[in-house]
Scaffold this motif. Structure first.
Motif, PDB file in Angstrom:
ATOM      1  N   ALA A  87       0.821  -1.211   0.000  1.00 36.73           N
ATOM      2  CA  ALA A  87       0.000   0.000   0.000  1.00 36.73           C
ATOM      3  C   ALA A  87       0.854   1.259   0.000  1.00 36.73           C
ATOM      4  CB  ALA A  87      -0.931  -0.011   1.217  1.00 36.73           C
ATOM      5  N   LEU A  88       2.019   1.199   0.644  1.00 37.22           N
ATOM      6  CA  LEU A  88       2.897   2.367   0.746  1.00 37.22           C
ATOM      7  C   LEU A  88       3.742   2.601  -0.504  1.00 37.22           C
ATOM      8  CD1 LEU A  88       4.304   1.888   4.358  1.00 37.22           C
ATOM      9  CD2 LEU A  88       2.700   3.659   3.626  1.00 37.22           C
ATOM     10  N   ALA A  89       3.859   1.574  -1.344  1.00 35.05           N
ATOM     11  CA  ALA A  89       4.837   1.592  -2.437  1.00 35.05           C
ATOM     12  C   ALA A  89       4.735   2.817  -3.320  1.00 35.05           C
ATOM     13  CB  ALA A  89       4.707   0.317  -3.274  1.00 35.05           C
ATOM     14  N   ILE A  90       3.516   3.239  -3.648  1.00 29.01           N
ATOM     15  CA  ILE A  90       3.368   4.362  -4.585  1.00 29.01           C
ATOM     16  C   ILE A  90       3.134   5.690  -3.863  1.00 29.01           C
ATOM     17  CG2 ILE A  90       2.621   2.932  -6.522  1.00 29.01           C
ATOM     18  CD1 ILE A  90      -0.247   3.574  -5.847  1.00 29.01           C
ATOM     19  N   GLU A  91       3.438   5.709  -2.559  1.00 30.04           N
ATOM     20  CA  GLU A  91       3.378   6.918  -1.742  1.00 30.04           C
ATOM     21  C   GLU A  91       2.010   7.607  -1.819  1.00 30.04           C
ATOM     22  OE1 GLU A  91       6.686   9.300  -2.964  1.00 30.04           O
ATOM     23  OE2 GLU A  91       8.154   7.947  -2.065  1.00 30.04           O
ATOM     24  N   PRO A  92       0.955   6.909  -1.372  1.00 30.16           N
ATOM     25  CA  PRO A  92      -0.391   7.492  -1.414  1.00 30.16           C
ATOM     26  C   PRO A  92      -0.589   8.541  -0.326  1.00 30.16           C
ATOM     27  CG  PRO A  92      -0.462   5.409  -0.265  1.00 30.16           C
ATOM     28  CD  PRO A  92       0.950   5.560  -0.775  1.00 30.16           C
ATOM     29  N   LYS A  93      -1.633   9.347  -0.467  1.00 33.92           N
ATOM     30  CA  LYS A  93      -2.014  10.306   0.563  1.00 33.92           C
ATOM     31  C   LYS A  93      -2.960   9.673   1.584  1.00 33.92           C
ATOM     32  CE  LYS A  93      -1.842  14.558  -2.243  1.00 33.92           C
ATOM     33  NZ  LYS A  93      -2.647  15.735  -2.702  1.00 33.92           N
ATOM     34  N   PHE A  94      -3.750   8.716   1.121  1.00 42.31           N
ATOM     35  CA  PHE A  94      -4.868   8.209   1.921  1.00 42.31           C
ATOM     36  C   PHE A  94      -4.906   6.691   1.860  1.00 42.31           C
ATOM     37  CE2 PHE A  94      -9.589   7.243   1.943  1.00 42.31           C
ATOM     38  CZ  PHE A  94      -9.791   7.537   3.285  1.00 42.31           C
TER      39      PHE A  94
END
Length: 317
Positions: A167-174
């Motif tokens: 989930a963190l891989a693409i550096e999401p905001k939410f």
């Protein structure tokens, strides 16, 4: 936490047709906002509609009605532009309840974590991709040797960490965390929750944390919404909700929380909730802000009673 609204859910409905005569109102006209940088907890019993709400927000289900706005963009429109869809996919991710079922057993951990990187073309070379995977593994408390392994070689807690890394891989905001700890042992639950809090501080993440364990939700959440049978029945800050619960359903959930005190547990009285106690045949229920930041669902007579209850507590204090 800022007061900038990152996500707004406005009058959202999610109805499923079972047959020609039966429609299940899994989510029935709910509204709330999530501020940038906060953790918004969403609680309720199984079947209350909380997970369906999360899946509707991220567009795993198209909403029956209502509007979801993310970072100023209407993401509930039936036809999103290519740019808006790419923006949502990049900045909104989900951590699922079952850490085994959501990981492809035929893919290595490296390929699972890097799937989003590949889709969005975020790594220019194979070496960049490998180093990014290693970095993410270290971030969630795993190591580089885990990259070449398969999901079945890990414990439940480790698999959930892999899901978090993905989930963190693409550096999401939410991030929507849908019951992320319910399948884990109690000792592992605390580790995962502490990891989520640490990552939020370091990366400025915003969470929708869906769960049925109110004690854990209070620990991680800034504000909490309570759902019952598709309706949002109460919403307040975590401290306010625990200190001044108003809706009978909220009181019932709170009364079920066990404490590590044998004497207290012997005398603890469970408050039973029966939806039949609400008579909405004469008075239409409303969603109102009874105190700044404290919202409640009820009829006019119920709201008057809640007001008296709050006033009485204030006088007593």
């Amino acid at each position: 936490m800022s007061k900038k609204v990152l996500l707004e859910v406005k009058n959202v409905k999610q109805h499923f047709r079972i047959d020609r005569k039966t429609i299940v109102k899994a989510v029935d006209d709910i509204s709330f906002e999530i501020y940038e940088g906060e953790t918004f907890g969403l609680v309720g019993e199984s079947g209350s509609g909380k997970s369906t709400t999360g899946r509707t927000i991220i567009r795993l289900y198209d909403p029956t009605d209502g509007e979801v706005t993310f970072d100023g963009k209407n993401i509930s429109a039936k036809k999103l532009t290519k740019e808006d869809r790419a923006y949502v996919n990049k900045n909104m991710q989900m951590i699922f309840q079952d850490p085994m079922a959501c990981l492809n057993p035929r893919m290595t951990v490296s390929d699972i974590i890097a799937e989003g990187l590949d889709i969005h073309g975020l790594c220019k070379t194979k070496e960049d991709r490998t180093q990014r995977v290693y970095e993410l593994l270290r971030t969630v408390g795993l190591n580089e040797q885990h990259a070449s392994r398969y999901p079945h070689e890990f414990s439940g807690g480790q698999r959930q960490r892999i899901g978090i890394a993905r989930a963190l891989a693409i550096e999401p905001k939410f991030i929507i965390a849908d019951e992320p700890i319910s399948a884990l042992d109690v000792s592992i639950q605390a580790q995962v929750v502490n990891l989520l809090r640490k990552l939020q501080t370091e990366n400025g993440l915003t969470y929708l944390f869906i769960a049925h364990d109110l004690s854990m939700v209070k620990y991680i959440s800034d504000r909490i919404g309570v759902m019952n049978k598709g309706k949002l029945v109460e919403l307040a800050t975590a401290d306010e909700l625990y200190e001044n619960p108003l809706h009978p359903y909220t009181k019932s959930l709170l009364s079920a929380i066990p404490l590590p005190d044998p004497d207290y547990e012997k005398g603890r009285t469970r408050i039973k909730y029966d939806s039949k106690m609400h008579d909405y045949s004469r008075e239409t229920p409303q969603w109102v802000e009874i105190r700044p930041g404290h919202f409640i669902y009820g009829s006019k007579s119920e709201l008057d009673q809640y007001e008296i209850e709050l006033t009485t507590k204030e006088i007593t204090i």
